[in-house]
Design a protein around this motif. Structure first.
Motif, PDB file in Angstrom:
ATOM      1  N   SER A  63       0.848  -1.190   0.000  1.00  0.00           N
ATOM      2  CA  SER A  63       0.000   0.000   0.000  1.00  0.00           C
ATOM      3  C   SER A  63       0.886   1.243   0.000  1.00  0.00           C
ATOM      4  CB  SER A  63      -0.909   0.006   1.231  1.00  0.00           C
ATOM      5  OG  SER A  63      -0.136   0.227   2.397  1.00  0.00           O
ATOM      6  N   ILE A  64       0.278   2.398   0.097  1.00  0.00           N
ATOM      7  CA  ILE A  64       1.031   3.658   0.135  1.00  0.00           C
ATOM      8  C   ILE A  64       1.888   3.719   1.398  1.00  0.00           C
ATOM      9  CG2 ILE A  64      -0.748   4.991   1.340  1.00  0.00           C
ATOM     10  CD1 ILE A  64       1.392   6.239  -1.638  1.00  0.00           C
ATOM     11  N   GLU A  65       1.536   2.945   2.411  1.00  0.00           N
ATOM     12  CA  GLU A  65       2.300   2.935   3.656  1.00  0.00           C
ATOM     13  C   GLU A  65       3.689   2.328   3.471  1.00  0.00           C
ATOM     14  OE1 GLU A  65      -0.096   1.024   6.572  1.00  0.00           O
ATOM     15  OE2 GLU A  65      -1.620   2.595   6.591  1.00  0.00           O
ATOM     16  N   GLU A  66       3.913   1.684   2.333  1.00  0.00           N
ATOM     17  CA  GLU A  66       5.226   1.138   2.006  1.00  0.00           C
ATOM     18  C   GLU A  66       6.301   2.212   2.071  1.00  0.00           C
ATOM     19  OE1 GLU A  66       8.282  -1.394   0.111  1.00  0.00           O
ATOM     20  OE2 GLU A  66       6.473  -1.768   1.292  1.00  0.00           O
ATOM     21  N   PHE A  67       5.910   3.445   1.809  1.00  0.00           N
ATOM     22  CA  PHE A  67       6.882   4.526   1.728  1.00  0.00           C
ATOM     23  C   PHE A  67       7.100   5.211   3.073  1.00  0.00           C
ATOM     24  CE2 PHE A  67       4.872   3.914  -2.401  1.00  0.00           C
ATOM     25  CZ  PHE A  67       5.991   3.607  -3.156  1.00  0.00           C
ATOM     26  N   VAL A  72       5.811  11.390  -1.296  1.00  0.00           N
ATOM     27  CA  VAL A  72       5.821  10.593  -2.520  1.00  0.00           C
ATOM     28  C   VAL A  72       5.380  11.479  -3.681  1.00  0.00           C
ATOM     29  CG1 VAL A  72       5.021   8.504  -3.680  1.00  0.00           C
ATOM     30  CG2 VAL A  72       5.212   8.528  -1.183  1.00  0.00           C
ATOM     31  N   LEU A  73       6.208  11.542  -4.710  1.00  0.00           N
ATOM     32  CA  LEU A  73       5.843  12.278  -5.917  1.00  0.00           C
ATOM     33  C   LEU A  73       5.275  11.284  -6.920  1.00  0.00           C
ATOM     34  CD1 LEU A  73       5.902  15.146  -7.144  1.00  0.00           C
ATOM     35  CD2 LEU A  73       7.886  14.388  -8.454  1.00  0.00           C
ATOM     36  N   ILE A  74       4.085  11.566  -7.424  1.00  0.00           N
ATOM     37  CA  ILE A  74       3.308  10.596  -8.194  1.00  0.00           C
ATOM     38  C   ILE A  74       2.969  11.128  -9.584  1.00  0.00           C
ATOM     39  CG2 ILE A  74       1.089   9.358  -8.269  1.00  0.00           C
ATOM     40  CD1 ILE A  74       1.155   9.485  -5.164  1.00  0.00           C
ATOM     41  N   THR A  75       3.040  10.235 -10.558  1.00  0.00           N
ATOM     42  CA  THR A  75       2.480  10.502 -11.881  1.00  0.00           C
ATOM     43  C   THR A  75       1.525   9.365 -12.230  1.00  0.00           C
ATOM     44  OG1 THR A  75       4.316   9.359 -12.990  1.00  0.00           O
ATOM     45  CG2 THR A  75       4.497  11.762 -12.743  1.00  0.00           C
ATOM     46  N   PHE A  76       0.622   9.641 -13.177  1.00  0.00           N
ATOM     47  CA  PHE A  76      -0.301   8.631 -13.690  1.00  0.00           C
ATOM     48  C   PHE A  76      -0.064   8.498 -15.190  1.00  0.00           C
ATOM     49  CE2 PHE A  76      -2.226  10.319  -9.859  1.00  0.00           C
ATOM     50  CZ  PHE A  76      -2.711   9.185  -9.216  1.00  0.00           C
ATOM     51  N   GLY A 105      14.769   8.662  -1.306  1.00  0.00           N
ATOM     52  CA  GLY A 105      14.629   7.443  -0.530  1.00  0.00           C
ATOM     53  C   GLY A 105      14.607   7.670   0.960  1.00  0.00           C
ATOM     54  N   ASP A 106      15.057   8.846   1.404  1.00  0.00           N
ATOM     55  CA  ASP A 106      15.082   9.168   2.830  1.00  0.00           C
ATOM     56  C   ASP A 106      13.954  10.101   3.211  1.00  0.00           C
ATOM     57  OD1 ASP A 106      16.296   9.167   5.500  1.00  0.00           O
ATOM     58  OD2 ASP A 106      16.849  11.235   5.053  1.00  0.00           O
ATOM     59  N   LYS A 107      13.673  11.053   2.342  1.00  0.00           N
ATOM     60  CA  LYS A 107      12.588  11.991   2.600  1.00  0.00           C
ATOM     61  C   LYS A 107      11.537  11.995   1.496  1.00  0.00           C
ATOM     62  CE  LYS A 107      15.170  15.139   5.550  1.00  0.00           C
ATOM     63  NZ  LYS A 107      14.353  14.773   6.727  1.00  0.00           N
ATOM     64  N   ILE A 108      11.899  11.481   0.327  1.00  0.00           N
ATOM     65  CA  ILE A 108      10.944  11.467  -0.781  1.00  0.00           C
ATOM     66  C   ILE A 108      11.186  10.238  -1.659  1.00  0.00           C
ATOM     67  CG2 ILE A 108      12.415  12.916  -2.258  1.00  0.00           C
ATOM     68  CD1 ILE A 108       9.788  14.113  -3.408  1.00  0.00           C
ATOM     69  N   LEU A 204      10.710  19.889   1.432  1.00  0.00           N
ATOM     70  CA  LEU A 204      11.556  18.929   2.124  1.00  0.00           C
ATOM     71  C   LEU A 204      12.495  19.617   3.113  1.00  0.00           C
ATOM     72  CD1 LEU A 204      12.499  16.502  -0.795  1.00  0.00           C
ATOM     73  CD2 LEU A 204      10.697  16.240   0.920  1.00  0.00           C
ATOM     74  N   GLU A 205      12.995  20.782   2.738  1.00  0.00           N
ATOM     75  CA  GLU A 205      13.885  21.519   3.642  1.00  0.00           C
ATOM     76  C   GLU A 205      13.146  22.035   4.857  1.00  0.00           C
ATOM     77  OE1 GLU A 205      15.679  24.438   1.136  1.00  0.00           O
ATOM     78  OE2 GLU A 205      17.324  23.095   0.530  1.00  0.00           O
TER      79      GLU A 205
END
Length: 211
Positions: A63-67, A72-76, A105-108, A204-205
């Motif tokens: 699920s989205i909780e994996e991250f 999470v930056l998303i495209t469709f 991978g650490d923040k996004i 992020l900052e």
């Protein structure tokens, strides 16, 4: 004389009514296109990412909780697309390279979601991701096999997908940023990579300063 007066009054009423309709239809003149109005509505409502199950190019399901708590930056997209999806994912790759490596991978994390799950199976997604140098980890490509879950996500995030008779889709495109709680934070123009990168880094900052 009276006839001319009535004509002028009627014209003014019609004009005012038209202005009122434009005002309502453009969110008080702030949105002059349906797409802008859609984005404004999303940013106002900030929908929660719904409960869906992804299957990615490595056949992993989650699920989205994996991250975890990352943005999470998303495209469709759909891999059979020969027009906008290619530009969209090329720009996603360019944007990925503009984000400081220590954040990746650490923040996004990056996630490209197919809305054509029948054709975009893991093997197809694996080939497609390689076209854009996706590593399959910090930038994953996945499908949602359950059509009801997929439809719910598309509706929640205002993604318009209209199939034609030839296996193609008309659809809108953007960068969607959700926070660590799965709440939509930003909808950004995928054509303006520099602006998107600047906004993401800023977010992020700020988050880093609060930790």
């Amino acid at each position: 004389m009276m006839s001319n007066l009535y004509t002028k009054i009627a014209s003014i009423v019609v004009l005012l009514f038209g202005i009122l309709l434009i005002f309502i239809g453009t969110d008080g003149f702030t949105a002059f296109t349906a797409e802008t109005a859609r984005v404004n509505k999303l940013l106002e409502e900030k929908p929660q990412f719904p409960d869906v199950t992804f299957e990615d190019s490595k056949e992993r399901e989650y699920s989205i909780e994996e991250f975890k708590e990352n943005h999470v930056l998303i495209t469709f997209f759909y891999s059979s697309c020969t027009t906008v999806c290619i530009d969209l994912e090329m720009n996603m790759s360019e944007l990925y390279d503009k984000i400081p490596k220590e954040y990746i991978g650490d923040k996004i994390d990056f996630l490209s979601i197919s809305f054509d799950p029948e054709r975009d199976d893991p093997a197809t997604l694996d080939v497609y991701k390689n076209m854009f140098s996706s590593d399959g980890e910090t930038w994953r490509m996945a499908r949602i096999r359950d059509q009801k879950q997929l439809n719910n996500l598309l509706e929640e995030f205002g993604v318009i997908v209209i199939p034609d008779d030839y296996g193609n889709f008309a659809h809108n495109s953007a960068f969607y940023l959700v926070d660590g709680n799965g709440v939509l934070q930003e909808v950004m123009d995928y054509k303006d990579v520099d602006a998107a990168a600047e906004r993401i880094i800023e977010i992020l900052e700020v988050g880093e300063g609060q930790s």
